[in-house]
Design a protein around this motif. Structure first.
Motif, PDB file in Angstrom:
ATOM      1  N   ALA A 252       3.028  -7.802  12.243  1.00  0.00           N
ATOM      2  CA  ALA A 252       2.661  -6.657  11.414  1.00  0.00           C
ATOM      3  C   ALA A 252       2.829  -6.987   9.933  1.00  0.00           C
ATOM      4  N   ASP A 253       2.162  -6.202   9.102  1.00  0.00           N
ATOM      5  CA  ASP A 253       2.245  -6.353   7.644  1.00  0.00           C
ATOM      6  C   ASP A 253       2.584  -4.984   7.068  1.00  0.00           C
ATOM      7  N   PHE A 254       3.762  -4.872   6.456  1.00  0.00           N
ATOM      8  CA  PHE A 254       4.237  -3.616   5.887  1.00  0.00           C
ATOM      9  C   PHE A 254       4.112  -3.660   4.372  1.00  0.00           C
ATOM     10  N   ALA A 255       3.372  -2.738   3.807  1.00  0.00           N
ATOM     11  CA  ALA A 255       3.214  -2.661   2.355  1.00  0.00           C
ATOM     12  C   ALA A 255       4.288  -1.763   1.762  1.00  0.00           C
ATOM     13  N   VAL A 256       4.990  -2.281   0.771  1.00  0.00           N
ATOM     14  CA  VAL A 256       5.902  -1.494  -0.052  1.00  0.00           C
ATOM     15  C   VAL A 256       5.349  -1.632  -1.464  1.00  0.00           C
ATOM     16  N   ASP A 257       4.334  -0.832  -1.753  1.00  0.00           N
ATOM     17  CA  ASP A 257       3.439  -1.149  -2.863  1.00  0.00           C
ATOM     18  C   ASP A 257       3.229  -0.013  -3.856  1.00  0.00           C
ATOM     19  N   GLY A 258       4.014   1.064  -3.726  1.00  0.00           N
ATOM     20  CA  GLY A 258       3.816   2.188  -4.636  1.00  0.00           C
ATOM     21  C   GLY A 258       2.478   2.871  -4.460  1.00  0.00           C
ATOM     22  N   GLY A 259       1.799   2.600  -3.331  1.00  0.00           N
ATOM     23  CA  GLY A 259       0.499   3.214  -3.071  1.00  0.00           C
ATOM     24  C   GLY A 259      -0.675   2.504  -3.686  1.00  0.00           C
ATOM     25  N   SER A 260      -0.488   1.240  -4.080  1.00  0.00           N
ATOM     26  CA  SER A 260      -1.582   0.536  -4.779  1.00  0.00           C
ATOM     27  C   SER A 260      -2.699   0.115  -3.838  1.00  0.00           C
ATOM     28  N   LEU A 261      -2.384  -0.151  -2.577  1.00  0.00           N
ATOM     29  CA  LEU A 261      -3.428  -0.522  -1.615  1.00  0.00           C
ATOM     30  C   LEU A 261      -4.065   0.752  -1.074  1.00  0.00           C
ATOM     31  N   LYS A 262      -5.295   0.990  -1.431  1.00  0.00           N
ATOM     32  CA  LYS A 262      -5.940   2.267  -1.084  1.00  0.00           C
ATOM     33  C   LYS A 262      -6.768   2.185   0.192  1.00  0.00           C
ATOM     34  N   GLU A 263      -7.151   0.977   0.602  1.00  0.00           N
ATOM     35  CA  GLU A 263      -8.073   0.852   1.732  1.00  0.00           C
ATOM     36  C   GLU A 263      -7.364   1.144   3.043  1.00  0.00           C
ATOM     37  N   LEU A 264      -8.141   1.463   4.078  1.00  0.00           N
ATOM     38  CA  LEU A 264      -7.587   1.699   5.412  1.00  0.00           C
ATOM     39  C   LEU A 264      -7.220   0.364   6.053  1.00  0.00           C
TER      40      LEU A 264
END
Length: 264
Positions: A252-264
């Motif tokens: 799995a890949d978990f983003a901790v990105d402040g919401g910067s990745l917008k795509e599904l």
């Protein structure tokens, strides 16, 4: 929540500052035996952390780190591949595809990809012998958002994502879980130090260092939270994935990105 980490043996690379420091400290607080791999030591580590002074640009360093963990604690259960970013002596951001030359590309991949590959190569046999383990690789949102800034760094991190998936698939049946944590911009000395990313961006956009950190970067990077990320916020995700409480999570890949990745 008990993360069931007491007595487990963990190696953390790039452990002297930023995300790596937060991970090493949190694992130690949860009762793990921590081996911290970095060029320099940190006064902020708990006293029981074992430091291995290495430069991961040295191809022999990963095996040395894993051997030290086995020597000190009898094995290895957790590997956090956090070391990455600008290779020693390099300042990022770096604008434009034509800017980095062959040597720049080579150093970037050596530090961000090949050292990680060697760490995994050294760790997996020990983990398999113990009946399993957990590997967490630290990537970057730039791996999933290609652009004209830090092209070589983004390419190296995209390769990290691919390697993590491949190792998870191959060694999952033998009990080795591999996951990726993808941070956005994290408030570390990469940004804040003299001559760091904030000052470089400030020169690019005609602003100042503090404004870049508090306003320009969050806006430019489309951070929904409106601020850069704290290292502990990334560390918490890493430690949870390292824990047996995440026993059915792999590849799995978990983003901790402040919401910067917008795509599904």
């Amino acid at each position: 929540m008990d993360l069931q980490l007491s007595g487990r043996v963990a190696v953390v690379t790039g452990a002297s500052k930023g995300i790596g420091l937060a991970v090493a400290r949190t694992l130690a607080e949860e009762g793990a035996h921590v081996v911290a791999a970095s060029r320099t030591a940190s006064a902020e580590w708990p006293g029981k952390v074992v430091h291995v002074a290495v430069d991961l640009m040295d191809p022999q360093a990963p095996a040395e780190v894993v051997a030290r963990a086995v020597e000190e604690f009898g094995g290895l259960d957790i590997l956090v591949n956090n070391a990455g970013g600008p290779p020693p002596g390099v300042t990022l951001p770096r604008a434009g595809f034509m800017t980095p030359d062959d040597a720049d590309w080579g150093a970037m991949f050596e530090f961000n990809l090949f050292s990680l590959v060697r760490m995994i190569r050294a760790a997996v046999p020990i983990m398999v012998e113990r009946g399993g383990g957990s590997i967490v690789n630290v990537s970057s949102t730039i791996a999933r958002q290609p652009g004209a800034i830090n092209v070589d760094y983004g390419a190296a991190k995209a390769a990290v994502n691919q390697v993590g998936k491949a190792v998870a698939e191959e060694f999952g049946p033998q009990g080795v879980r591999v996951n990726t944590v993808t941070p956005g911009p994290v408030l570390t000395d990469w940004w804040t130090k003299d001559g760091g990313a904030a000052e470089v961006f400030a020169g690019m956009v005609g602003s100042d260092r503090d404004s870049v950190i508090t306003e320009v970067a969050p806006t430019m990077m489309k951070l929904t939270t409106g601020r850069l990320i704290h290292p502990q916020e990334v560390a918490d995700a890493i430690v949870l994935l390292a824990s047996p409480r995440s026993g059915s999570t792999t590849g799995a890949d978990f983003a901790v990105d402040g919401g910067s990745l917008k795509e599904l």
